[in-house]
Structure formats: structure tokens, C-alpha cells
Write a protein that holds these residues in place. Structure first.
Motif, PDB file in Angstrom:
ATOM      1  N   LEU A 294      -1.618   1.787   9.258  1.00  0.00           N
ATOM      2  CA  LEU A 294      -0.642   1.000   8.522  1.00  0.00           C
ATOM      3  C   LEU A 294      -0.003  -0.168   9.039  1.00  0.00           C
ATOM      4  O   LEU A 294      -0.265  -0.752  10.413  1.00  0.00           O
TER       5      LEU A 294
ATOM      6  N   GLU B 123       0.920  -1.287   0.085  1.00  0.00           N
ATOM      7  CA  GLU B 123      -0.164   0.063  -0.070  1.00  0.00           C
ATOM      8  C   GLU B 123       0.853   1.341  -0.074  1.00  0.00           C
ATOM      9  O   GLU B 123       1.809   1.410   1.058  1.00  0.00           O
TER      10      GLU B 123
ATOM     11  N   GLN C 201      -3.787   7.405  10.131  1.00  0.00           N
ATOM     12  CA  GLN C 201      -3.389   6.372   9.066  1.00  0.00           C
ATOM     13  C   GLN C 201      -3.346   4.893   9.804  1.00  0.00           C
ATOM     14  O   GLN C 201      -2.555   5.078  10.933  1.00  0.00           O
TER      15      GLN C 201
ATOM     16  N   ASN D  89       1.107   5.200   0.376  1.00  0.00           N
ATOM     17  CA  ASN D  89       0.465   6.355   0.561  1.00  0.00           C
ATOM     18  C   ASN D  89       0.913   7.487  -0.100  1.00  0.00           C
ATOM     19  O   ASN D  89       1.974   7.922   0.105  1.00  0.00           O
TER      20      ASN D  89
ATOM     21  N   ASN E   1      -8.029  -0.931   7.554  1.00  0.00           N
ATOM     22  CA  ASN E   1      -7.019  -1.221   6.982  1.00  0.00           C
ATOM     23  C   ASN E   1      -6.693  -2.925   7.070  1.00  0.00           C
ATOM     24  O   ASN E   1      -6.858  -3.305   8.278  1.00  0.00           O
TER      25      ASN E   1
ATOM     26  N   ARG F 176      -4.329   6.471  -0.438  1.00  0.00           N
ATOM     27  CA  ARG F 176      -3.798   5.038  -0.591  1.00  0.00           C
ATOM     28  C   ARG F 176      -4.204   4.346  -1.740  1.00  0.00           C
ATOM     29  O   ARG F 176      -5.288   4.238  -2.315  1.00  0.00           O
TER      30      ARG F 176
ATOM     31  N   ARG G  16      -3.311  11.885   2.788  1.00  0.00           N
ATOM     32  CA  ARG G  16      -3.168  10.978   1.901  1.00  0.00           C
ATOM     33  C   ARG G  16      -4.095  10.117   1.001  1.00  0.00           C
ATOM     34  O   ARG G  16      -5.086   9.929   1.686  1.00  0.00           O
TER      35      ARG G  16
END
Length: 458
Positions: free
Chosen positions: A325, A11, A323, A13, A267, A385, A383
Motif C-alpha cells: 500500500l 486505491e 498488501q 481495498n 503497487n 483493489r 481484498r
């Protein structure tokens, strides 16, 4: 540092570079932070450097980090469409004399919040095996509705290989198909290269079907429509079994949750959300579990109750505009704004989530993006993605990927071209227009994108 295999699906960003006209005009209806800082003096240089610092920190931690360029502002081509004539500086002066609100709108740097730039479907979910992009029409507000053509041009320049990437037109710019991009979209999956379920979140129905619907928000207008979410899913070839369409709760919208990413973030298999995020929380979770189960995936909901964190605190700190992650070891980290550490209840809830072994969230890190926060956007707003295989990463424009050298170059570029003080009245300064065009002309060369801006092609 996290170390990913070079052939791994990642992924990436893509953070928006904060533009040289970053200012506090308070243009976003329903965005409480934006409204509360209206008219204050901003610091574009500091804002851009704060964004770059966050990008560099994530790159250094092993995450794939790209850059999206700002939009040219003031948008002089829009002044011509509004009936102003003459040279760019003459049109700008005439617009300021006629209505300063127009100048503020065409000078907005809100494109820095690239979560609104587009909606993305990875190749692993698309029937043609390509990555699909739809630039958001952002028709809910004039200052953002003018972004779509440049956004589409930038994405097309970065992802130009049509054997790997497919670009769709923005939806019709009407209230019925109001589309706010990935800020209202999450993909839930086991791993990035496994099939996923797409969670589309909307706030209202766009077309009148003569049916009785749930009571809507009363204080603020919902932005995303059901029709827009459905249309994007169709453009990308997503089937019914791959999608869940969830309605925002009216309570959340009226509290300042103008996009779903202010109240929820997903996510991998994890959905981190506040209990007030959805109009039908139980129904959304049940449908996600059922559709993810068909794909061999198991939903991991992480629910934050209003007793732990009030809706007001969630909005004020942008806890969910973070975010989420995945590290190389499979554990997750939440990137939160520094405001979360300063709120006792939010910090305590983050500690609880990290300590809970029932979810893969292992840590949180706080970053200072105050200039963006004061204008209504946290780390997740900044951001876009994009899940990419190794072959797809090799096929995109390489110079938009951040590394130590590119960070140094961009930092020096900001320090050369950005002002450290900008009040709303400064937006009418014709010198600012010239400064911005000079800066962006240099930037497109630095990022290897070519003439993506209309003024470069004129």
C-alpha cells in the motif's frame, strides 16, 4: 494517521466479509494450506472478526477501505440445477444423503477471497474513461465457479452509475478461458492517476494450436489461461502497449502457487516478487521496463532470491500474498500475515527490504488472519483493489465504505449471526441455511445494496 487530500485519486481495498459457512473442507486443488487443514473444525465468527480487525486497522491508518458482502451459502439454487427437488431443507438433506461432497462444495465461503472476484481497469487506462469490471468465472473448481453471478450482481449494485462504471460478462466457463480474477493481475504505474501497464499472469495455454510450448506443471494444474487474460484485456479496451502477459513458472505452480499473488505483488512502480515467479524473469522485467518507460514510468523491481527465502517458505508464510500500500507521504507499507514474523528467514528478508533505500517500501505490519490462512488465503486474497477518483468514489454505494461506525455495526452483526464452531458435517444442518439467509438479508440493508441475492428476489 496518513492524510490524503479529499479530491485525491485513491486505491480502495474492498475486503470480502468472511461468510457464516467458513469451513475447512479442503476443496481447492493445489492450495496446500487448504488441503492440510481439511476436515478440521473452523470458527466462522473468529474468522470474520479477524478480517474486520484488519480492515479497521488499515482504515485507522488512513487507507481507503471498503467491504464486499459474502455469498449466500449453502447455494440452494445450485442443488435445484443438480436435480434435487422439494423445499430448501429437503434438497439439502437429499444432497447430503446422495453425496456429502456436493454439500461441502455449495457451502464454501471461498468468496471471502475477493482478489478472485474480478479484474479491474481504472478509468485512467480505459479508452472510454470509465472503470471497467469483469467478474471472474473461476471455472477451475466447482465450489468457486458458482460465485460469478452473485459477484457480478454485488459489483453492479456497488458501482451502479454507468457514466462512471462499465460491467462486462464473465468469460465463458470453459477450461480454455479459465479466469481467476485480480489474483493474477497487477497494475504498475507512477501514481494511481497516471497511465499504467497491466501485468497479466497466466499458467497455461487454453487452446491447442499444435505448437510446442514450455513444459507445464506436473503436480498441480495451472488455473489461469493466456486466452482468459487476453480476453479480459480486450473487454477493457487495453492496447498492446498497456499490457504484459507473463507465464508463471511450472516450479512455482507445483510448489503451491495456484495464483500469482502467492508469489508476487505489485503497487505503483514496485514489483515485489520471488525469483521463481515467472517462467522468463528477465523477459518479463525487460518488457515491463520498456512499456512503462513509454509512459514515463520507471519500474522498481524488488527481487527476493531463493537463497534468502526458499520457495517453500514463501508459500508457507504467504510472504507475497501481502498488501503493498502507498501511504500519503508516498512511501509504501507491506501488510503481511503474522506467519511472516515467525519465520526467521522471511522476517530477515522483510527487514532487508525495508532498510533498502533503493525502493519505497518503508515498513511492514503483521496481522493475524489465521482462520483465513489455514484455509489458504492471506491478506492479499481478502481484498479486491479498485482505483477510484473522487468523483467515482462519490458515485458508488456509500455504505460499503468502512468507518468506525460501520465497523461497529458489522462487528455486532457478526456476533449476532455467526457460529463459533463449524465442522464439515454441520453444513447439512437446515438451521444453518436459515441463519445465513437471515444474516445476509440484514447485511444487504446495512450496506445499502438492495436484493442482490437470488433468495431475496424469489
Amino acid at each position: 494517521m496518513n492524510t490524503f487530500a479529499p479530491d485525491a485519486t485513491r486505491e480502495v481495498n474492498f475486503d470480502g466479509l468472511v461468510g457464516p459457512t467458513h469451513n475447512y473442507s479442503g476443496l481447492a486443488h493445489g492450495n496446500i494450506a487448504s488441503a492440510s487443514h481439511r476436515g478440521l473444525v473452523s470458527n466462522p465468527r473468529e474468522a470474520a472478526l479477524q478480517g474486520l480487525a484488519k480492515m479497521k486497522a488499515l482504515h485507522d491508518a488512513g487507507f481507503a477501505q471498503g467491504v464486499l458482502p459474502p455469498q449466500p451459502r449453502p447455494a440452494i439454487d445450485m442443488l435445484a440445477r443438480l436435480g434435487f427437488t422439494g423445499s430448501p431443507s429437503q434438497m439439502l438433506a437429499a444432497a447430503q444423503a446422495a453425496d456429502p461432497a456436493i454439500v461441502r462444495a455449495i457451502s464454501s465461503a471461498a468468496a471471502m477471497w475477493t482478489a478472485n472476484a474480478a479484474t479491474i481497469t481504472p478509468s485512467f487506462d480505459a479508452p472510454d474513461g470509465r472503470v471497467h469490471f469483469t467478474a471472474a468465472n473461476l471455472q477451475s473448481s466447482f465450489h468457486r465457479a458458482i460465485e460469478a453471478p452473485t459477484t457480478a450482481a454485488a459489483l453492479a449494485a456497488i458501482f451502479a452509475d454507468n457514466s462512471h462504471f462499465a460491467h462486462h460478462p464473465a468469460l465463458p466457463a470453459t477450461p480454455a478461458f479459465a479466469d481467476e480474477g485480480a489474483a493474477n493481475h497487477s497494475r504498475l504505474c507512477t501514481t494511481y492517476d497516471a497511465p499504467g501497464v497491466h501485468l497479466f499472469v497466466y499458467g497455461r495455454d487454453g487452446l491447442d494450436r499444435g505448437e510446442t510450448t514450455q513444459p507445464g506443471a506436473k503436480r498441480f494444474t495451472a488455473r489461469q489461461t493466456w486466452e482468459a487474460s487476453q480476453a479480459v484485456a480486450r473487454q477493457h479496451g487495453l492496447g498492446a502497449g498497456q499490457c504484459v502477459f507473463a507465464r508463471q513458472s511450472a516450479e512455482a505452480i507445483d510448489a503451491g502457487v495456484f495464483h500469482n499473488d502467492v508469489i508476487a505483488v505489485g503497487n505503483g512502480p514496485v514489483l515485489l516478487y520471488h525469483e521463481t515467479a515467472f517462467a522468463d524473469e528477465a523477459g518479463v522485467l525487460a518488457e515491463l521496463r520498456e512499456k512503462m518507460g513509454r509512459l514515463g514510468a520507471t519500474l522498481c523491481p524488488v527481487r527476493v532470491s531463493r537463497q534468502a527465502v526458499s520457495l517453500a517458505d514463501a508459500v508457507a508464510t504467504y510472504l507475497f500474498n501481502s498488501q503493498l500500500l502507498t501511504r500519503a507521504d508516498g512511501a509504501m507499507v507491506v501488510i503481511v500475515p503474522a506467519e511472516c514474523q515467525r519465520n526467521r528467514a522471511v522476517a530477515a528478508e522483510l527487514d532487508r527490504i525495508v532498510a533498502d533505500e533503493a525502493n519505497p517500501i518503508a515498513e511492514y505490519r503483521a496481522y493475524d488472519v489465521k482462520q483465513s490462512m489455514d484455509n489458504g488465503g492471506g491478506p492479499a486474497c481478502l481484498r479486491l483493489r479498485v482505483v477510484l477518483s473522487a468523483a467515482e468514489r462519490a458515485a458508488m454505494a456509500p455504505a460499503v465504505m468502512l468507518d468506525a461506525t460501520r465497523h461497529t455495526q458489522l462487528t455486532e452483526w457478526v456476533e449476532r449471526h455467526y457460529r463459533d464452531r463449524l465442522a464439515p458435517d454441520d453444513l447439512a444442518d437446515p438451521a444453518l441455511l436459515d441463519e445465513n439467509r437471515t444474516a445476509l438479508d440484514e447485511l444487504t440493508s446495512l450496506l445499502g445494496l438492495g436484493p442482490i441475492y437470488a433468495f431475496q428476489r424469489a
